[in-house]
Design a protein around this motif. Structure first.
Motif, short mmCIF file in Angstrom:
data_model
loop_
_atom_site.label_atom_id
_atom_site.label_comp_id
_atom_site.label_asym_id
_atom_site.label_seq_id
_atom_site.Cartn_x
_atom_site.Cartn_y
_atom_site.Cartn_z
N LEU A 107 0.83 -1.20 0.00
CA LEU A 107 0.00 0.00 0.00
C LEU A 107 0.87 1.25 0.00
CD1 LEU A 107 -2.74 -1.17 2.52
CD2 LEU A 107 -3.05 -0.77 0.07
N GLN A 108 1.95 1.21 0.74
CA GLN A 108 2.88 2.34 0.77
C GLN A 108 3.45 2.60 -0.63
OE1 GLN A 108 6.57 1.82 3.08
NE2 GLN A 108 6.04 3.70 4.15
N LEU A 109 3.84 1.54 -1.32
CA LEU A 109 4.36 1.67 -2.68
C LEU A 109 3.31 2.23 -3.64
CD1 LEU A 109 6.46 -1.61 -2.98
CD2 LEU A 109 7.35 0.73 -2.92
N LEU A 110 2.05 1.79 -3.47
CA LEU A 110 0.97 2.27 -4.33
C LEU A 110 0.70 3.76 -4.10
CD1 LEU A 110 -1.52 -0.73 -4.18
CD2 LEU A 110 -0.18 0.02 -6.15
N VAL A 111 0.82 4.21 -2.84
CA VAL A 111 0.63 5.63 -2.55
C VAL A 111 1.78 6.45 -3.14
CG1 VAL A 111 0.48 7.38 -0.73
CG2 VAL A 111 -0.75 5.22 -0.47
N VAL A 112 3.01 5.97 -2.96
CA VAL A 112 4.17 6.67 -3.52
C VAL A 112 4.08 6.71 -5.05
CG1 VAL A 112 6.68 6.57 -3.84
CG2 VAL A 112 5.70 6.17 -1.57
N GLU A 113 3.62 5.61 -5.66
CA GLU A 113 3.42 5.57 -7.10
C GLU A 113 2.40 6.63 -7.52
OE1 GLU A 113 2.52 2.05 -10.25
OE2 GLU A 113 0.93 2.41 -8.77
N ALA A 114 1.32 6.76 -6.75
CA ALA A 114 0.30 7.76 -7.06
C ALA A 114 0.88 9.17 -7.01
CB ALA A 114 -0.89 7.63 -6.10
N VAL A 115 1.70 9.43 -6.00
CA VAL A 115 2.34 10.74 -5.90
C VAL A 115 3.23 10.99 -7.13
CG1 VAL A 115 3.94 12.17 -4.57
CG2 VAL A 115 2.27 10.74 -3.38
N SER A 116 3.98 9.96 -7.53
CA SER A 116 4.84 10.08 -8.71
C SER A 116 4.03 10.32 -9.96
CB SER A 116 5.68 8.81 -8.88
OG SER A 116 6.54 8.61 -7.77
N ASP A 117 2.80 9.82 -9.98
CA ASP A 117 1.91 10.00 -11.13
C ASP A 117 1.17 11.34 -11.10
OD1 ASP A 117 2.66 7.54 -12.13
OD2 ASP A 117 0.89 6.49 -11.37
N GLY A 118 1.45 12.15 -10.09
CA GLY A 118 0.86 13.49 -10.05
C GLY A 118 -0.30 13.67 -9.09
N PHE A 119 -0.62 12.65 -8.31
CA PHE A 119 -1.72 12.77 -7.34
C PHE A 119 -1.22 13.54 -6.11
CE2 PHE A 119 -3.16 9.44 -10.08
CZ PHE A 119 -4.54 9.62 -10.13
N LYS A 120 -2.00 14.53 -5.72
CA LYS A 120 -1.59 15.40 -4.62
C LYS A 120 -2.55 15.36 -3.42
CE LYS A 120 0.81 18.72 -7.61
NZ LYS A 120 2.13 18.42 -7.05
N THR A 121 -3.79 14.92 -3.65
CA THR A 121 -4.80 14.87 -2.59
C THR A 121 -5.25 13.44 -2.39
OG1 THR A 121 -5.57 17.11 -3.12
CG2 THR A 121 -7.06 15.71 -1.84
N PHE A 122 -5.32 13.01 -1.12
CA PHE A 122 -5.72 11.65 -0.79
C PHE A 122 -6.87 11.70 0.22
CE2 PHE A 122 -1.44 11.49 -2.34
CZ PHE A 122 -1.40 10.33 -3.10
N ILE A 123 -7.92 10.93 -0.06
CA ILE A 123 -9.12 10.94 0.79
C ILE A 123 -9.26 9.58 1.47
CG2 ILE A 123 -11.60 11.31 0.92
CD1 ILE A 123 -11.47 12.82 -1.70
N SER A 124 -9.38 9.60 2.80
CA SER A 124 -9.62 8.38 3.57
C SER A 124 -10.98 8.47 4.26
CB SER A 124 -8.52 8.19 4.63
OG SER A 124 -8.87 7.14 5.52
N GLY A 125 -11.71 7.35 4.26
CA GLY A 125 -12.99 7.29 4.95
C GLY A 125 -12.87 7.05 6.44
N MET A 126 -11.66 6.78 6.94
CA MET A 126 -11.30 6.77 8.36
C MET A 126 -11.94 5.66 9.19
SD MET A 126 -8.96 8.96 8.84
CE MET A 126 -8.91 9.25 10.61
N SER A 127 -12.42 4.59 8.56
CA SER A 127 -12.84 3.41 9.34
C SER A 127 -11.58 2.65 9.74
CB SER A 127 -13.76 2.51 8.52
OG SER A 127 -14.99 3.16 8.26
#
Length: 208
Positions: A45-65
């Protein structure tokens, strides 16, 4: 951290990613991050988030459950703290204001408090009395995202995760989903056999 309403929330959807996944009770070893399988899932999951950042994603939304939502939110929080990944932000989308009360684990309660007090924005999606509050929370995340990162247990009918992923699939959102059923190494409690590459579904082959 500031609180905003659904109507006043603003983001660039093309650079926004949300998370979805099961609660701790449905994860390998009930989400115990001391177990090797869960360590592997966390790293993925950490790698997928870092990949998203590398792809230009800047905002991340969590539903917090509890479970995947909290794990992913904490990953983003730690990336922000590291100051190595540019200007990224974390949005906490609460199905209702008193969501904290449904968290049972003392450790998860602590993580929830840390995350909610350090996020960039908190969105209260609905009222506690609204029977559709989780569905509305899930729709809010999908409506404001162009990628979703998640963890799915096969044939988990009636789950909020399946509901969210189906919403995302219908909306044509890019999907990066770890399948628990197709990654048995996530249930391994030692280093043996853990080196197999995880199978991650995308929107084209996700069996929903």
């Amino acid at each position: 951290m500031k609180e905003v309403s659904i109507n006043s929330f603003e983001c660039d959807r093309l650079s926004t990613c949300c998370f979805s996944g099961h609660r701790s009770r449905d994860l390998p070893f009930k989400g115990d991050l001391h177990k090797q399988g869960m360590k592997c899932l966390y790293s993925t999951l950490q790698l997928l988030v870092v990949e998203a950042v590398s792809d230009g994603f800047k905002t991340f939304i969590s539903g917090m459950s509890d479970g995947i939502d909290l794990i992913c939110a904490d990953i983003v929080r730690q990336l922000i703290l590291s100051k190595r990944y540019g200007d990224i932000r974390l949005i906490c989308a609460l199905p209702y204001r008193e969501q904290y009360n449904e968290i049972h684990s003392a450790l998860d309660k602590y993580k929830y408090s840390i995350i909610i007090n350090s996020c960039d924005e908190r969105v209260i999606v609905s009222e506690k009395s609204d029977p559709d509050r989780y569905k509305l929370r899930n729709k809010f995340m999908v409506d404001n995202s162009s990628r979703i990162i998640g963890v799915m247990k096969e044939k988990q009918r009636g789950s909020g995760t399946l509901q969210t992923l189906n919403m995302a699939k219908r909306a044509g959102i890019e999907m990066k989903i770890v399948s628990l059923a197709n990654n048995p190494q996530l249930y391994v409690d030692t280093d043996l056999g853990i080196d197999r590459k995880l199978e991650i579904y995308n929107e084209k082959n996700l069996p929903l």
